[in-house]
Design a protein around this motif. Structure first.
Motif, mmCIF file in Angstrom:
data_model
loop_
_atom_site.group_PDB
_atom_site.id
_atom_site.type_symbol
_atom_site.label_atom_id
_atom_site.label_comp_id
_atom_site.label_asym_id
_atom_site.label_seq_id
_atom_site.Cartn_x
_atom_site.Cartn_y
_atom_site.Cartn_z
ATOM 1 N N GLU A 1 0.807 -1.220 0.000
ATOM 2 C CA GLU A 1 0.000 0.000 0.000
ATOM 3 C C GLU A 1 0.845 1.279 0.000
ATOM 4 O O GLU A 1 0.314 2.387 -0.157
ATOM 5 C CB GLU A 1 -0.948 0.013 1.208
ATOM 6 C CG GLU A 1 -0.255 -0.046 2.549
ATOM 7 C CD GLU A 1 -0.075 -1.468 3.061
ATOM 8 O OE1 GLU A 1 0.100 -1.622 4.288
ATOM 9 O OE2 GLU A 1 -0.115 -2.417 2.238
ATOM 10 N N ALA A 2 2.145 1.150 0.167
ATOM 11 C CA ALA A 2 3.012 2.330 0.146
ATOM 12 C C ALA A 2 3.202 2.862 -1.275
ATOM 13 O O ALA A 2 3.626 4.004 -1.453
ATOM 14 C CB ALA A 2 4.371 2.009 0.762
ATOM 15 N N TRP A 3 2.892 2.032 -2.272
ATOM 16 C CA TRP A 3 3.140 2.405 -3.661
ATOM 17 C C TRP A 3 1.896 3.006 -4.309
ATOM 18 O O TRP A 3 0.780 2.547 -4.075
ATOM 19 C CB TRP A 3 3.589 1.189 -4.461
ATOM 20 C CG TRP A 3 4.880 0.607 -3.974
ATOM 21 C CD1 TRP A 3 5.039 -0.381 -3.041
ATOM 22 C CD2 TRP A 3 6.196 0.983 -4.377
ATOM 23 N NE1 TRP A 3 6.367 -0.650 -2.838
ATOM 24 C CE2 TRP A 3 7.113 0.173 -3.650
ATOM 25 C CE3 TRP A 3 6.692 1.919 -5.286
ATOM 26 C CZ2 TRP A 3 8.484 0.281 -3.808
ATOM 27 C CZ3 TRP A 3 8.070 2.023 -5.450
ATOM 28 C CH2 TRP A 3 8.940 1.212 -4.716
ATOM 29 N N GLN A 4 2.121 4.046 -5.122
ATOM 30 C CA GLN A 4 1.038 4.661 -5.884
ATOM 31 C C GLN A 4 1.482 4.848 -7.335
ATOM 32 O O GLN A 4 2.637 5.187 -7.589
ATOM 33 C CB GLN A 4 0.655 6.029 -5.320
ATOM 34 C CG GLN A 4 0.023 6.007 -3.947
ATOM 35 C CD GLN A 4 -0.410 7.397 -3.522
ATOM 36 O OE1 GLN A 4 -0.943 8.170 -4.319
ATOM 37 N NE2 GLN A 4 -0.177 7.730 -2.266
ATOM 38 N N ARG A 5 0.569 4.632 -8.251
ATOM 39 C CA ARG A 5 0.879 4.860 -9.668
ATOM 40 C C ARG A 5 0.572 6.312 -9.998
ATOM 41 O O ARG A 5 -0.560 6.773 -9.920
ATOM 42 C CB ARG A 5 0.066 3.914 -10.550
ATOM 43 C CG ARG A 5 0.434 3.986 -12.032
ATOM 44 C CD ARG A 5 0.108 2.701 -12.743
ATOM 45 N NE ARG A 5 0.900 1.588 -12.212
ATOM 46 C CZ ARG A 5 0.812 0.329 -12.644
ATOM 47 N NH1 ARG A 5 -0.039 0.024 -13.612
ATOM 48 N NH2 ARG A 5 1.573 -0.622 -12.115
ATOM 49 N N LEU A 6 1.632 7.046 -10.364
ATOM 50 C CA LEU A 6 1.514 8.475 -10.625
ATOM 51 C C LEU A 6 2.223 8.837 -11.918
ATOM 52 O O LEU A 6 3.133 8.121 -12.366
ATOM 53 C CB LEU A 6 2.125 9.286 -9.479
ATOM 54 C CG LEU A 6 1.521 9.104 -8.083
ATOM 55 C CD1 LEU A 6 2.403 9.774 -7.045
ATOM 56 C CD2 LEU A 6 0.114 9.672 -8.042
ATOM 57 N N SER A 7 1.841 9.964 -12.468
ATOM 58 C CA SER A 7 2.496 10.464 -13.673
ATOM 59 C C SER A 7 3.635 11.405 -13.306
ATOM 60 O O SER A 7 3.503 12.252 -12.419
ATOM 61 C CB SER A 7 1.487 11.203 -14.557
ATOM 62 O OG SER A 7 2.140 11.847 -15.632
ATOM 63 N N ALA A 8 4.743 11.246 -14.008
ATOM 64 C CA ALA A 8 5.865 12.175 -13.852
ATOM 65 C C ALA A 8 5.791 13.304 -14.863
ATOM 66 O O ALA A 8 6.732 14.085 -14.997
ATOM 67 C CB ALA A 8 7.190 11.427 -13.989
ATOM 68 N N GLY A 9 4.667 13.392 -15.566
ATOM 69 C CA GLY A 9 4.493 14.430 -16.563
ATOM 70 C C GLY A 9 4.152 13.827 -17.914
ATOM 71 O O GLY A 9 4.219 12.613 -18.115
ATOM 72 N N THR A 10 3.822 14.674 -18.852
ATOM 73 C CA THR A 10 3.441 14.232 -20.184
ATOM 74 C C THR A 10 4.660 14.179 -21.092
ATOM 75 O O THR A 10 5.412 15.147 -21.198
ATOM 76 C CB THR A 10 2.388 15.175 -20.787
ATOM 77 O OG1 THR A 10 1.270 15.252 -19.903
ATOM 78 C CG2 THR A 10 1.921 14.668 -22.137
ATOM 79 N N GLY A 11 4.857 13.040 -21.734
ATOM 80 C CA GLY A 11 5.945 12.886 -22.691
ATOM 81 C C GLY A 11 5.421 12.800 -24.105
ATOM 82 O O GLY A 11 4.257 13.086 -24.381
ATOM 83 N N ALA B 1 6.898 5.526 -4.296
ATOM 84 C CA ALA B 1 6.753 5.477 -2.837
ATOM 85 C C ALA B 1 7.562 6.628 -2.248
ATOM 86 O O ALA B 1 8.608 7.010 -2.795
ATOM 87 C CB ALA B 1 7.250 4.147 -2.277
ATOM 88 N N TYR B 2 7.060 7.176 -1.154
ATOM 89 C CA TYR B 2 7.723 8.324 -0.539
ATOM 90 C C TYR B 2 7.727 8.145 0.969
ATOM 91 O O TYR B 2 6.690 7.876 1.572
ATOM 92 C CB TYR B 2 6.993 9.618 -0.916
ATOM 93 C CG TYR B 2 7.494 10.859 -0.229
ATOM 94 C CD1 TYR B 2 8.843 11.207 -0.242
ATOM 95 C CD2 TYR B 2 6.599 11.703 0.447
ATOM 96 C CE1 TYR B 2 9.282 12.354 0.389
ATOM 97 C CE2 TYR B 2 7.034 12.861 1.068
ATOM 98 C CZ TYR B 2 8.385 13.185 1.048
ATOM 99 O OH TYR B 2 8.827 14.320 1.679
ATOM 100 N N ILE B 3 8.913 8.267 1.562
ATOM 101 C CA ILE B 3 9.054 8.134 3.012
ATOM 102 C C ILE B 3 9.598 9.439 3.568
ATOM 103 O O ILE B 3 10.674 9.907 3.161
ATOM 104 C CB ILE B 3 10.023 6.993 3.393
ATOM 105 C CG1 ILE B 3 9.537 5.657 2.809
ATOM 106 C CG2 ILE B 3 10.158 6.877 4.890
ATOM 107 C CD1 ILE B 3 10.232 5.268 1.545
ATOM 108 N N GLU B 4 8.824 10.063 4.448
ATOM 109 C CA GLU B 4 9.310 11.253 5.139
ATOM 110 C C GLU B 4 10.280 10.811 6.224
ATOM 111 O O GLU B 4 9.961 9.964 7.057
ATOM 112 C CB GLU B 4 8.142 12.028 5.745
ATOM 113 C CG GLU B 4 7.213 12.631 4.709
ATOM 114 C CD GLU B 4 6.138 13.514 5.339
ATOM 115 O OE1 GLU B 4 6.027 13.518 6.583
ATOM 116 O OE2 GLU B 4 5.419 14.198 4.583
ATOM 117 N N LEU B 5 11.479 11.395 6.221
ATOM 118 C CA LEU B 5 12.523 10.971 7.147
ATOM 119 C C LEU B 5 12.622 11.866 8.375
ATOM 120 O O LEU B 5 12.864 11.375 9.477
ATOM 121 C CB LEU B 5 13.876 10.939 6.426
ATOM 122 C CG LEU B 5 13.960 10.001 5.214
ATOM 123 C CD1 LEU B 5 15.289 10.183 4.501
ATOM 124 C CD2 LEU B 5 13.788 8.549 5.650
ATOM 125 N N ALA B 6 12.467 13.165 8.186
ATOM 126 C CA ALA B 6 12.596 14.080 9.328
ATOM 127 C C ALA B 6 12.062 15.447 8.953
ATOM 128 O O ALA B 6 12.153 15.871 7.794
ATOM 129 C CB ALA B 6 14.061 14.192 9.766
#
Length: 398
Positions: free
Chosen positions: A256-266, A276-281
């Motif tokens: 569930e940590a993974w999401q399908r997202l667009s990095a922009g239009t090519g 996936a994104y983990i906030e560290l501090a």
């Protein structure tokens, strides 16, 4: 370019070319030299597939390439001044507070060993170690378009430490060995010194750790910088605790940590990946610069290729509350500089430089950057122009 009629597009092209030639006129003490520089620019923008001296000369109506070669060689003028002209010209059209400064490098394949900085070294352009020069570039990428604004020839240590090779290729005395990250940091510092509007810096793993991170934190700029799979990360005061290498952290993430997202239009539509994104501090911006305020978050962004599962890792720094989707979009801006390299090489002769000297490389590349910035400006104005007015039928009532 859909916003203008053909005639209007041609006039925009002609007026833009006159404009950029006028801007670089101040670099030359003689009118005939300025005219030759203008013809050089014409050649870069021409239809010839190879932008060699002979082909540019033929397009200009010259009997030989000597005037074209003189622009890159014996005629005195300042390539760094042209770089600054290109930057200011591009920003007049492309400037945006949310822009991303993208750092990357490209290779210039060479035969022999006489060209300044040439060596057997890895280049992503060829995907292998080969005989080439390496140029480090900065591109300004915004919603209005993108253009190169800075460049530097990488001088390997074997070259930097060889007085004879330096003398033959006219390497400036004050130029010593500098790593690629050091060249990139100098470009970032030049960008900051001009107070150009941008909010982010994006780069691959060559530039992902060290002094660049700290310089951007002090400047209050966000970043998405590539790191290796072995790079270590630790979190503190966060609900989801992690410690270890980027690869190990990714392997232990729940589905569930993974999401399908667009990095922009090519060119082929949305560039979709799993992220996936983990906030560290969470850290106080004032800890890095007393003039700044607010809470910023250090994080780890992970991109997974949908087709083969290949992972890429990024160290991030952003204002607290920035979404993963926003970070993915920033990382996706790196595509613009890759596209720029391809266009500049295929259409403007970026890698067709025939000189061997330090100043010859920087002059040629700076002229190509000017041609590219002009095209970006034309494209923006053409695509944003209002639709042509239509004649109203006088027989129709309002």
């Amino acid at each position: 370019m859909s916003g203008l009629a053909v005639e209007e597009t041609l006039e925009l092209w002609a007026s833009s070319l006159r404009d950029v030639k006028s801007r670089m006129r101040v670099l030359f003490t003689q009118e005939r030299v300025a005219a030759s520089a203008g013809q050089f620019l014409d050649g870069l923008l021409g239809d010839e597939r190879r932008k060699t001296g002979w082909m540019r000369a033929e397009a200009a109506g010259d009997k030989g390439p000597w005037r074209q070669q003189a622009i890159l060689g014996r005629v005195p003028w300042d390539a760094d001044a042209l770089r600054d002209i290109v930057r200011d010209y591009a920003l007049e059209t492309l400037a945006d507070p949310d822009a991303v400064l993208v750092i990357d490098e490209t290779g210039f394949l060479k035969q022999g060993h006489a060209s300044c900085g040439v060596a057997r070294q890895y280049t992503g352009s060829a995907g292998k170690i080969t005989n080439c020069q390496i140029g480090v570039f900065a591109a300004y990428v915004s919603r209005h378009g993108h253009a190169f604004i800075d460049r530097a020839l990488y001088l390997p240590k074997a070259w930097a430490d060889d007085p004879e090779r330096r003398r033959k290729t006219h390497v400036p005395q004050e130029t010593g060995f500098a790593t690629k990250p050091a060249l990139a940091r100098a470009m970032i510092e030049r960008a900051l010194a001009t107070e150009m509007p941008f909010s982010w810096v994006a780069a691959d793993s060559v530039y992902g750790v060290g002094d660049i991170e700290m310089a951007l934190r002090r400047a209050g700029k966000g970043y998405v910088l590539g790191v290796s799979a072995k790079h270590a990360f630790n979190s503190w005061d966060k609900p989801y605790a992690v410690a270890g290498t980027a690869r190990d952290i990714a392997a232990n993430l729940p589905p569930e940590a993974w999401q399908r997202l667009s990095a922009g239009t090519g060119t082929k539509g949305e560039r979709l990946h799993d992220w996936a994104y983990i906030e560290l501090a969470d850290l106080n911006a004032a800890d890095y610069n007393a003039a700044l305020s607010g809470t910023w978050t250090r994080g780890l962004l992970i991109r997974r290729n949908i087709a083969d599962g290949e992972l890429a890792f990024f160290s991030t720094w952003c204002a607290q509350g920035t979404s993963m989707e926003a970070l993915a979009r920033v990382e996706g801006h790196r595509w613009a500089i890759e596209d720029s390299f391809e266009t500049a090489k295929n259409e403007l002769g970026l890698d067709h430089n025939e000189t061997r000297s330090w100043h010859g490389w920087h002059r040629h590349v700076s002229l190509v950057m000017l041609a590219f910035a002009m095209m970006a400006t034309i494209r923006h104005h053409a695509n944003t122009a209002p639709p042509p007015k239509t004649m109203r039928n006088p027989c129709l009532r309002p």
